[in-house]
Design an enzyme around this catalytic site. Structure first.
Site, PDB file in Angstrom:
ATOM      1  N   GLU A 182      -2.673   0.548   2.282  1.00 21.32           N
ATOM      2  CA  GLU A 182      -1.310   0.573   1.767  1.00 21.32           C
ATOM      3  C   GLU A 182      -0.827   1.991   1.444  1.00 21.32           C
ATOM      4  OE1 GLU A 182      -0.746  -2.155  -1.437  1.00 21.32           O
ATOM      5  OE2 GLU A 182      -1.439  -3.888  -0.311  1.00 21.32           O
ATOM      6  N   GLU A 401      -5.273  -8.635   3.000  1.00 19.12           N
ATOM      7  CA  GLU A 401      -5.023  -9.094   1.632  1.00 19.12           C
ATOM      8  C   GLU A 401      -3.919 -10.135   1.667  1.00 19.12           C
ATOM      9  OE1 GLU A 401      -4.084  -6.246  -1.389  1.00 19.12           O
ATOM     10  OE2 GLU A 401      -5.595  -4.797  -0.712  1.00 19.12           O
TER      11      GLU A 401
END
Length: 497
Positions: A182, A401
């Protein structure tokens, strides 16, 4: 682990929306964590402070003043935690290595830090669980942040040194490697908005940081390729992004439509375009015109040859997904209680806008929300996966995720987290829907294995499929975890009750 196969070409169950849904043979089931969120032991065996150790000391930065000093004490509980993974039928475990543990202060190699991850890898392999390493999940050595962090190009080269150290030590036993987790959060929450470490609020500094993060990614990919990290040798390299899905709150309001385009550019395309097309979109420059970092436009930090490096071909793409948003441009008259996230402000610490050049709100649309005030619509995930396939020709995707925060309570030794179970169930079905439409998705990792230090929300927000009592460190698999163990064992989502 063998080379990924194109599972979307194989049989996928097409039973009713609420019935049994079967995944193709070979679909990978796992769970994910991150070093700072679970390890603890922040000053043991040569580890030095990270940017997050420093940020947690800022008054008001973290809910309840929590820190990662102990977290889940995973550093001392590896055998117990791996046994728990085995109990949950995980085929793979995605974890990150801590830069401050392996190259303290960004300097010389610390063998004790490497030895910890070597023991973890061996424990996983003994349990027949494939390790999946993320090299950077936000814990930058504080010494490097003090030199400018990711706005300093030199950090890029220190990242390459650290990454190759980890690869050289563990690649004999680890096949799957993710460079960054991320980078949007590292860059824009860290350097534009200040919600995350290092807490800087410097506008387009976030884009400069994002560029350097992506340059580091590309240089690491090229360096590991030179060390034999190729699919032919059983190694697979990738990056994990957290793209969102955005729609105009009012499609008939031009301001909302244009702001939606801006947010897509600053959250999604700022990574998609350089990764898959070797360029930055023209509208990104136009939307940030006149904004400067250190008196210069962010484009001054993009040097000749950088984009070619960033667009190095990938073997896999990791996608973290939790929610999408409806975007309304300001000025927009709306009751503050009808703006998503308005109830989650947990301190008086000033926070900035993580989207330089874009001012907007995300009104409620009437969808169900998680306890973290994130609206739920699994169709968003289907749309994202098909967009990556259709618009960008993305490499094979792993959902690295996906999960939800709810307020969990242990009752008679059990945690009946029906809402989380339902969330995961719906998103697995949405994944299958995308696969039926041609998206090449090859695995799913639940976030998270354990309740943990959830960044600025400390220990108050629980995402785990396993409950952790942070006073006793007792682990209790939740109903969602036991259900997920069944899904992983049987490679199918059971009929909804």
């Amino acid at each position: 682990m063998n080379a990924p196969r194109n599972l979307s070409d194989e049989m996928v169950s097409t039973s009713s929306a609420d019935g049994v849904r079967t995944f193709p043979e070979g679909f990978l089931w796992g769970a994910a964590t991150a070093s700072y969120q679970i390890e603890g032991a922040i000053d043991e065996d040569g580890r030095t402070p990270s940017n997050w150790d420093t940020f947690t000391k800022v008054p008001g930065a973290i809910l309840n003043g929590d820190t990662g000093a102990v977290a889940c004490d995973h550093y001392h509980r590896v055998p117990e935690d791996v046994a728990l993974m085995k109990r949950l039928n995980l085929a793979s475990y995605r974890f990150s290595t801590a830069w401050p543990r392996i190259r303290p202060d960004g300097g010389k190699v610390n063998q004790a830090g490497l030895d910890f991850y070597s023991r973890l890898v061996d424990e996983l392999l003994e349990a027949e669980i494939a390790p999946w390493i993320t090299l950077y999940h936000w814990d930058l050595p504080q010494a490097l942040e003090e030199q400018g962090g990711w706005t300093n190009r030199d950090t890029v080269y220190r990242f390459v040194e650290y990454s190759t150290t980890v690869y050289d030590a563990l690649s004999d036993r680890v096949d799957n490697w993710t460079t960054l987790n991320e980078p949007w959060c590292s860059a824009f929450l860290g350097y534009s908005g200040g919600q995350h470490a290092p807490g800087r609020q410097e506008g387009v500094a976030g884009i400069v940081a994002a560029h350097h993060l992506m340059l580091g990614h590309g240089l690491v990919v090229n360096e590991l390729r030179s060390r034999g990290a190729t699919p032919e040798n059983g190694k697979h390299l990738g990056i994990t992004l957290n793209p969102t899905v955005v729609d105009p709150y009012d499609p008939e309001r031009p301001e909302d439509v244009d702001m939606t385009r801006r947010i897509d550019g600053l959250h999604n395309r700022v990574f998609f375009e350089p990764l898959f097309r070797g360029k930055y979109a023209d509208d990104l420059a136009a939307d940030t015109e006149g904004l400067t970092f250190q008196g210069r436009p962010w484009q001054d930090w993009v040097l000749e040859g950088d984009l070619e490096v960033i667009s190095a071909p990938l073997d896999v793409l990791g996608i973290n997904f939790y929610f999408g948003n409806a975007i309304a441009a300001k000025p927009f008259e709306i009751d503050p209680d009808q703006v998503l996230g308005s109830r989650l402000v947990h301190s008086d610490l000033p926070r900035g806008n993580p989207y330089p050049g874009a001012e907007f709100v995300t009104p409620r649309t009437g969808r169900e929300t998680t306890a973290r005030d994130w609206e739920i619509d699994p169709v968003w995930l289907t749309r994202l996966l098909t967009r990556l396939s259709d618009e960008y020709g993305a490499p094979p995707v792993y959902i690295t995720e996906n999960g939800a925060y709810y307020d969990d309570v242990v009752e008679d030794g059990a945690v009946h987290d029906t809402a989380r179970l339902d969330y995961i169930d719906k998103h697995l079905r949405a994944t299958l829907d995308a696969m039926e439409q041609g998206a090449d998705v090859r695995g799913y990792f639940a976030w998270s294995l354990l309740d943990n230090f959830e960044w600025s929300y400390g220990y108050a927000h629980r995402f785990g499929i396993v409950h952790v009592d942070f006073d006793t460190q007792e682990r209790t698999p939740k109903d969602s975890g036991l259900w997920f163990a069944d899904v992983a064992a049987n490679n199918r989502v059971p009929a909804r009750q």
